[in-house]
Motif scaffolding. Structure first.
Motif, PDB file in Angstrom:
ATOM      1  N   TYR A 188      10.760  -1.316  12.664  1.00 43.72           N
ATOM      2  CA  TYR A 188      12.027  -1.998  12.943  1.00 43.72           C
ATOM      3  C   TYR A 188      12.997  -1.984  11.779  1.00 43.72           C
ATOM      4  O   TYR A 188      14.199  -2.084  11.956  1.00 43.72           O
ATOM      5  N   GLN A 189      12.486  -1.847  10.550  1.00 42.52           N
ATOM      6  CA  GLN A 189      13.375  -1.801   9.385  1.00 42.52           C
ATOM      7  C   GLN A 189      13.799  -0.367   9.055  1.00 42.52           C
ATOM      8  O   GLN A 189      14.499  -0.150   8.069  1.00 42.52           O
ATOM      9  N   LYS A 190      13.314   0.600   9.838  1.00 44.41           N
ATOM     10  CA  LYS A 190      13.538   2.027   9.513  1.00 44.41           C
ATOM     11  C   LYS A 190      13.218   2.268   8.032  1.00 44.41           C
ATOM     12  O   LYS A 190      14.016   2.865   7.288  1.00 44.41           O
ATOM     13  N   SER A 191      12.068   1.755   7.615  1.00 41.37           N
ATOM     14  CA  SER A 191      11.714   1.810   6.199  1.00 41.37           C
ATOM     15  C   SER A 191      11.402   3.231   5.740  1.00 41.37           C
ATOM     16  O   SER A 191      10.793   4.012   6.471  1.00 41.37           O
ATOM     17  N   GLY A 192      11.813   3.533   4.536  1.00 38.54           N
ATOM     18  CA  GLY A 192      11.455   4.799   3.903  1.00 38.54           C
ATOM     19  C   GLY A 192      10.091   4.740   3.236  1.00 38.54           C
ATOM     20  O   GLY A 192       9.634   5.728   2.660  1.00 38.54           O
ATOM     21  N   LEU A 193       9.433   3.586   3.293  1.00 41.10           N
ATOM     22  CA  LEU A 193       8.126   3.403   2.642  1.00 41.10           C
ATOM     23  C   LEU A 193       6.970   3.744   3.573  1.00 41.10           C
ATOM     24  O   LEU A 193       5.969   4.296   3.150  1.00 41.10           O
ATOM     25  N   TYR A 194       7.100   3.376   4.844  1.00 40.44           N
ATOM     26  CA  TYR A 194       6.013   3.563   5.809  1.00 40.44           C
ATOM     27  C   TYR A 194       6.609   3.795   7.194  1.00 40.44           C
ATOM     28  O   TYR A 194       7.755   3.437   7.461  1.00 40.44           O
ATOM     29  N   LYS A 195       5.814   4.417   8.054  1.00 42.21           N
ATOM     30  CA  LYS A 195       6.332   4.765   9.380  1.00 42.21           C
ATOM     31  C   LYS A 195       5.185   4.822  10.373  1.00 42.21           C
ATOM     32  O   LYS A 195       4.115   5.343  10.055  1.00 42.21           O
ATOM     33  N   LEU A 230       0.808  -1.222   0.000  1.00 44.19           N
ATOM     34  CA  LEU A 230       0.000   0.000   0.000  1.00 44.19           C
ATOM     35  C   LEU A 230       0.841   1.272   0.000  1.00 44.19           C
ATOM     36  O   LEU A 230       0.316   2.372  -0.111  1.00 44.19           O
ATOM     37  N   SER A 231       2.147   1.124   0.154  1.00 43.13           N
ATOM     38  CA  SER A 231       3.009   2.311   0.131  1.00 43.13           C
ATOM     39  C   SER A 231       3.649   2.450  -1.243  1.00 43.13           C
ATOM     40  O   SER A 231       3.597   1.522  -2.044  1.00 43.13           O
ATOM     41  N   SER A 232       4.234   3.616  -1.475  1.00 44.01           N
ATOM     42  CA  SER A 232       4.806   3.866  -2.797  1.00 44.01           C
ATOM     43  C   SER A 232       6.297   4.179  -2.702  1.00 44.01           C
ATOM     44  O   SER A 232       6.697   5.063  -1.937  1.00 44.01           O
ATOM     45  N   PRO A 233       7.125   3.482  -3.479  1.00 45.38           N
ATOM     46  CA  PRO A 233       8.569   3.752  -3.435  1.00 45.38           C
ATOM     47  C   PRO A 233       8.915   5.137  -3.980  1.00 45.38           C
ATOM     48  O   PRO A 233       9.991   5.661  -3.720  1.00 45.38           O
ATOM     49  N   GLU A 234       7.972   5.733  -4.720  1.00 43.02           N
ATOM     50  CA  GLU A 234       8.235   7.071  -5.290  1.00 43.02           C
ATOM     51  C   GLU A 234       7.867   8.208  -4.331  1.00 43.02           C
ATOM     52  O   GLU A 234       8.189   9.358  -4.597  1.00 43.02           O
ATOM     53  N   ALA A 235       7.152   7.886  -3.250  1.00 41.94           N
ATOM     54  CA  ALA A 235       6.701   8.936  -2.336  1.00 41.94           C
ATOM     55  C   ALA A 235       7.900   9.684  -1.733  1.00 41.94           C
ATOM     56  O   ALA A 235       8.964   9.098  -1.536  1.00 41.94           O
ATOM     57  N   THR A 236       7.710  10.975  -1.467  1.00 37.16           N
ATOM     58  CA  THR A 236       8.812  11.770  -0.922  1.00 37.16           C
ATOM     59  C   THR A 236       9.082  11.450   0.543  1.00 37.16           C
ATOM     60  O   THR A 236      10.176  11.653   1.040  1.00 37.16           O
ATOM     61  N   GLU A 237       8.054  10.974   1.235  1.00 35.69           N
ATOM     62  CA  GLU A 237       8.266  10.582   2.634  1.00 35.69           C
ATOM     63  C   GLU A 237       7.464   9.324   2.941  1.00 35.69           C
ATOM     64  O   GLU A 237       6.512   9.006   2.241  1.00 35.69           O
ATOM     65  N   PRO A 238       7.838   8.602   4.006  1.00 34.44           N
ATOM     66  CA  PRO A 238       7.110   7.371   4.321  1.00 34.44           C
ATOM     67  C   PRO A 238       5.647   7.653   4.660  1.00 34.44           C
ATOM     68  O   PRO A 238       5.343   8.673   5.293  1.00 34.44           O
ATOM     69  N   ILE A 239       4.764   6.764   4.233  1.00 37.62           N
ATOM     70  CA  ILE A 239       3.339   6.919   4.530  1.00 37.62           C
ATOM     71  C   ILE A 239       3.108   6.616   6.021  1.00 37.62           C
ATOM     72  O   ILE A 239       3.758   5.743   6.598  1.00 37.62           O
ATOM     73  N   SER A 240       2.192   7.383   6.638  1.00 37.06           N
ATOM     74  CA  SER A 240       1.890   7.200   8.065  1.00 37.06           C
ATOM     75  C   SER A 240       1.057   5.945   8.287  1.00 37.06           C
ATOM     76  O   SER A 240       0.111   5.690   7.544  1.00 37.06           O
TER      77      SER A 240
END
Lengths: 444, 444
Positions: A195-202, A168-178
């Protein structure tokens, strides 16, 4: 043919034949016992028959029979820490023991070597037999619409939550989705999202107080873990993407009001049938592209899901559906009737113990109609969301002093006056919980 | 006791008794057949005995018997795309069929309900039986030191690679740690390191050209996927953390020179025994804190690993060790002897087909001493790293035109003149590969 020597009379032959009969009958009995012993696998406990018998008694009588069993039955039990911080569903063992060979799985060593199950399916590692039984069970229970859905199997629903966040998240997004969920939320959501400090979601915390603009993912757990209440999405905005975690939407825990009909729903055998050790969950996904991305996640994460466990899960789900459909025609009871009655029994005991003093309170639920049982029923959640009243500010620490390990409210974004207690442990542990809660209230 | 009526003579009793014997014997035979039928599980193919017989013949003769089987045996085979882009290890099915019931697993429905295997172990979801057989197999084969190591089980070694990246990186670091591997590297490493857009670790490409200061993680795959060469770490700096991916360090693929003795090594049943569908891998980890963090990763990722598959894997690994230890005392051959001979056969056929023309070349390997077989042997990798010579710049596209699906060099960070071809598929597919490579060279 050679003629028998004359020393063998008919009488001799009869004795021989009877001896052969006896040996054959004994061998069959022996082999039958062997067949039930589970081969090389280790056995838990030695008094199988008694456990089942006691449990059946416990269910058929009201509260008395379990209450009559005290700590005195378990030497050394008084000082043992009872661990109810996890929802380990071991209480269902009794039912599955009684089912005998019906759910025994046999897998020859040469089967399921390949990574692939069905390359024509979006979820190419999904076993057809498992998918078939998932659809059947939802139809039998009436708790989810499966028409027009793609099934994605996961290594437990945990992996599917992560797969859904990825999809449901996008790799192109400028910031991780909430990622949000309403307090009290499942205690693992924050660490799973972060835990993964993902740039996709937070992880972005409580859904009710969430006020950030833009897209977000809301985890809707219904019935809710930890408190058992039925839930709907809290954030009501157009850019919200919803993941419905329906791990507990089964008749033993909550009235089935109607088939759930969401974009993305998650289920797991851990809580529905109690087979947590299998690590099998499934997602019902409306959107084809989301199903593809979830499948891609699982490919990169674990290159699919254990075929052995999928096959075993299929057999268990089939047994559950069979037990529901055959309940009226045979003398056996359905899995859900068994587990519903056990949960009813436990909640009755817990409420009686809690209401005997003033230290604790429990959530109160209104009854509603359950389409599966065809009658009104009250929710009887897999966890008790217990509140310490009065001066006790840290309920988890307070109970730990009394050798009861629970999960404190802080983990769920809630007050420390609350704890979550598993209702799914063994009879022995549950009885010790009741004993200790009663003893604490007598002491204080 | 009541006296028998006089109409029952001894003769009558004998007839009755013999009839009972016959019925009991028939019933035993029937039940025995039932037990071997694999229950509800679907069976692949119908001519089990023939397949085994043919395969044994193929191995015991030199190259002729397999070569005599042509596409004419497989109607419609000429137009079928043969898929050799994955390393699906289906060729081992023949061996496991011949093992019969020795590796059949039977799991009753009431077993392994719990999430937990052994709460006293760092890896609390690790089944003791599986761990025992891992240690035993490494001892039998001599390919890894297990003393002083913690075993962490994973859902395939893919999950363990991610767990290792998580364990070796630091959440406090100001930027993600670089993850490198020497070209040609395993094609999935870049996407595995990057798909979560993790702030912990990040793919940084070729290890040989890596010149960034500071800490880094190097993935050392030995023998290497795709090219089969033995490898050591390429970046030689003090701040390097190494993950040794030893999925192919088994006697059928490469000479075992000595027991591997690294900080963190990964293995998997997918490539060692061919049971990819189980999704079971294991890590041997020297540092306790690293083992703890890897366990934490798997807890957050999938709350443990399928118990069913761990138990099945234990049985398969036991059968492999048994087959090695009993080879000299019985007439059966060990799994590694079987698979070694099959790989030798296949590589001989592949090299013959390739050397018959000038279009393709293959890596050349020097023989070295294998401590397991006690003799010199050449590497015979699980993949062929084929190079298109001359004007063919895109070898993958070229072969796809000839209905051979491979994985192009670009995925491995290498030239498009290379492709990786699986050597582990069924006899039928492998024969079609040989046929087509030969036909291409005749045509061009």
């Amino acid at each position: 043919m050679a003629k028998l020597p004359t020393m063998f009379s008919l009488r001799h032959l009869l004795v021989l034949s009877v001896a052969l009969n006896v040996s054959l009958i004994l061998r069959m009995m022996y082999e039958s016992e062997e067949g039930n012993s589970g081969c090389c696998l280790k056995r838990k406990g030695n008094s199988e028959g008694n456990v089942i018998h006691q449990s059946r008694l416990a269910i058929s009588s009201s509260t008395s029979s379990l209450m009559n069993s005290t700590r005195a039955d378990h030497p050394g039990g008084r000082d043992r820490m009872i661990k109810l911080d996890h929802g380990d569903p071991t209480m269902y063992e009794i039912f599955w023991r009684e089912m005998g060979d019906k759910t025994t799985i046999i897998i020859p060593g040469w089967q399921f070597l390949s990574y692939f199950s069905d390359v024509s399916n979006i979820c190419w590692f999904l076993e057809a037999e498992f998918a078939k039984e998932v659809v059947r069970l939802h139809k039998v229970v009436g708790n989810a619409v499966t028409e027009g859905r793609h099934i994605v199997v996961g290594t437990g629903s945990s992996q599917l939550i992560l797969a859904a966040l990825y999809a449901l998240s996008s790799p192109e997004a400028t910031e991780p989705i909430s990622v949000v969920s309403a307090i009290p939320y499942y205690s693992c959501y924050p660490s799973m999202a972060n835990y993964q400090k993902s740039g996709l979601y937070k992880w972005a915390g409580d859904a009710e107080s969430f006020d950030k603009d833009g897209p977000y993912i809301e985890l809707v757990t219904s019935p809710n873990n930890p408190d058992g209440y039925t839930r709907v999405a809290m954030v009501n905005r157009s850019q919200g993407l919803l993941i419905h975690d329906l791990a507990y939407y089964w008749p033993q825990y909550t009235p089935i009001s109607s088939p759930s009909d969401h974009d993305l729903s998650l289920f797991t055998v851990s809580k529905s049938t109690g087979h947590a050790g299998m690590r099998i969950g499934w997602a019902l996904v409306k959107d084809k592209e989301v199903a593809k991305k979830m499948t891609k996640f699982i490919e990169l994460n674990t290159i699919g899901v254990s075929k052995d466990s999928q096959l075993r899960a299929a057999k268990v789900l089939k047994a559950v559906s069979d037990s529901c459909e055959q309940e009226n025609s045979q003398d056996g009871e359905s899995f859900f009737k068994f587990s519903y009655m056990l949960m009813t029994q436990r909640w009755k005991q817990l409420r009686a113990a809690v209401e005997a003093g003033g230290l604790f309170t429990l959530p109160q639920f209104s009854p509603s109609f359950c389409t599966f049982f065809g009658q009104e029923m009250e929710p009887q959640p897999a966890f008790a969301w217990l509140k310490c009243e009065g001066d006790i500010e840290d309920c988890e620490s307070f109970l730990r002093e009394h050798k009861i390990l629970t999960r404190g409210g802080g983990h769920f974004g809630a007050s420390l006056k609350y704890v979550r207690i598993s209702m799914l442990d063994t009879d022995e542990t549950f009885l010790q919980l009741i004993d200790r809660l009663s003893a604490i209230q007598r002491q204080e």
